[in-house]
Motif scaffolding. Sequence first.
Motif, short mmCIF file in Angstrom:
data_model
loop_
_atom_site.label_atom_id
_atom_site.label_comp_id
_atom_site.label_asym_id
_atom_site.label_seq_id
_atom_site.Cartn_x
_atom_site.Cartn_y
_atom_site.Cartn_z
N UNK A 1 39.94 24.84 42.78
CA UNK A 1 41.11 24.02 42.69
C UNK A 1 42.08 24.67 42.59
N UNK A 2 43.32 24.09 42.83
CA UNK A 2 44.78 24.63 42.67
C UNK A 2 45.44 24.83 43.90
N UNK A 3 46.69 25.43 44.01
CA UNK A 3 47.33 25.48 45.12
C UNK A 3 46.74 26.41 45.94
N UNK A 4 47.02 26.05 47.40
CA UNK A 4 46.47 27.15 48.60
C UNK A 4 46.73 28.53 48.14
N UNK A 5 48.15 29.07 47.84
CA UNK A 5 48.40 30.31 47.81
C UNK A 5 47.91 30.94 46.44
N UNK A 6 46.99 30.19 45.60
CA UNK A 6 46.22 30.94 44.41
C UNK A 6 44.73 30.85 44.77
N UNK A 7 44.79 30.32 45.90
CA UNK A 7 42.98 30.18 45.81
C UNK A 7 42.28 31.33 46.22
N UNK A 8 41.34 31.73 45.36
CA UNK A 8 40.91 33.08 45.42
C UNK A 8 39.97 33.57 46.96
N UNK A 9 39.39 32.24 47.40
CA UNK A 9 38.87 32.31 48.58
C UNK A 9 39.75 32.70 49.88
N UNK A 10 40.97 32.42 49.73
CA UNK A 10 41.95 32.68 50.67
C UNK A 10 42.27 34.14 50.84
N UNK A 11 42.41 34.55 49.39
CA UNK A 11 42.91 35.96 49.18
C UNK A 11 41.72 36.96 49.51
N UNK A 12 40.40 36.70 49.42
CA UNK A 12 39.39 37.63 49.58
C UNK A 12 39.33 37.42 51.15
N UNK A 13 39.49 36.25 51.83
CA UNK A 13 39.16 36.27 53.20
C UNK A 13 40.27 37.28 54.00
N UNK A 14 41.69 37.05 53.34
CA UNK A 14 42.58 37.89 53.87
C UNK A 14 42.06 39.41 53.96
N UNK A 15 41.82 39.89 52.85
CA UNK A 15 41.13 40.83 52.71
C UNK A 15 40.14 41.27 53.59
N UNK A 16 39.11 40.34 53.75
CA UNK A 16 38.03 40.65 54.65
C UNK A 16 38.44 40.84 56.12
N UNK A 17 39.29 39.83 56.60
CA UNK A 17 39.70 39.94 57.75
C UNK A 17 40.55 41.51 58.17
N UNK A 18 41.40 41.66 57.29
CA UNK A 18 42.09 42.91 57.45
C UNK A 18 41.10 44.22 57.58
N UNK A 19 40.25 44.06 56.58
CA UNK A 19 39.24 45.34 56.77
C UNK A 19 38.48 45.21 57.87
N UNK A 20 38.06 44.13 58.36
CA UNK A 20 37.42 43.96 59.63
C UNK A 20 38.02 44.47 60.64
#
Length: 214
Positions: free
Chosen positions: A46-65
């Motif tokens: 729950x919470x704002x989009x910018x604070x969503x941990x799934x969004x943060x880890x997905x960003x790291x995952x895509x960059x590392x890929x």
Amino acid sequence: MAGSISVPRGQARFASGALAVFALVTLAAGLAAWHKYQLLSGPPAAGPFVDNPLVEVDTYFRNLTGWRIALLLMALLQFSIWLANMRDVADVLWRQGQRRRRAWLVFGWVVPVAQLFVPKMFVNDLWAAGRPEPKRRRGHPLLTAWWLSVLIAANAYGGASTDLKKAVDAAQARHALRQIMVSDGLDICAAGLSIVVVWQLVRRLERAAATATT
């Protein structure tokens, strides 16, 4: 022939370094995939989009890929350059034993079907060139294990990234992430064995070159 044979240790370091960095970034991408998998296993955050941990880890995952793909191409280039330089050494030590023309150092990686055996043939010939004439034998269990690891890593779960992009729910995404994590593990094993093969061949041809120039 004294002093005429130089084994490319510097290029071996470049190739090994590129493979090692690729393996480390692949490990980091695998850990990011594991974190994303864990988050998808729980309730939606729950919470704002910018604070969503799934969004943060997905960003790291895509960059590392993305970095991982670039480093894989760099590692393949460095390994191919090293292989070409080692072929120069083998041509001096045992020219008649090198079964493929030099053009196959490039085409062997990209031509269908040839991809399955031509690069291994070059490595087998280098291995044999590193032994005295009466004891020359192509192939070794280490080389077989290395090549099998490369083929399995290159062909296992090749569509997992596409499946992850097309996933419409958490269950499908988790399934794709499991495949990606297994694929990352296979890539790390293949990179590690590739480094071992590089230095085993360097040492063998150095010994052979030292014998030939004395």
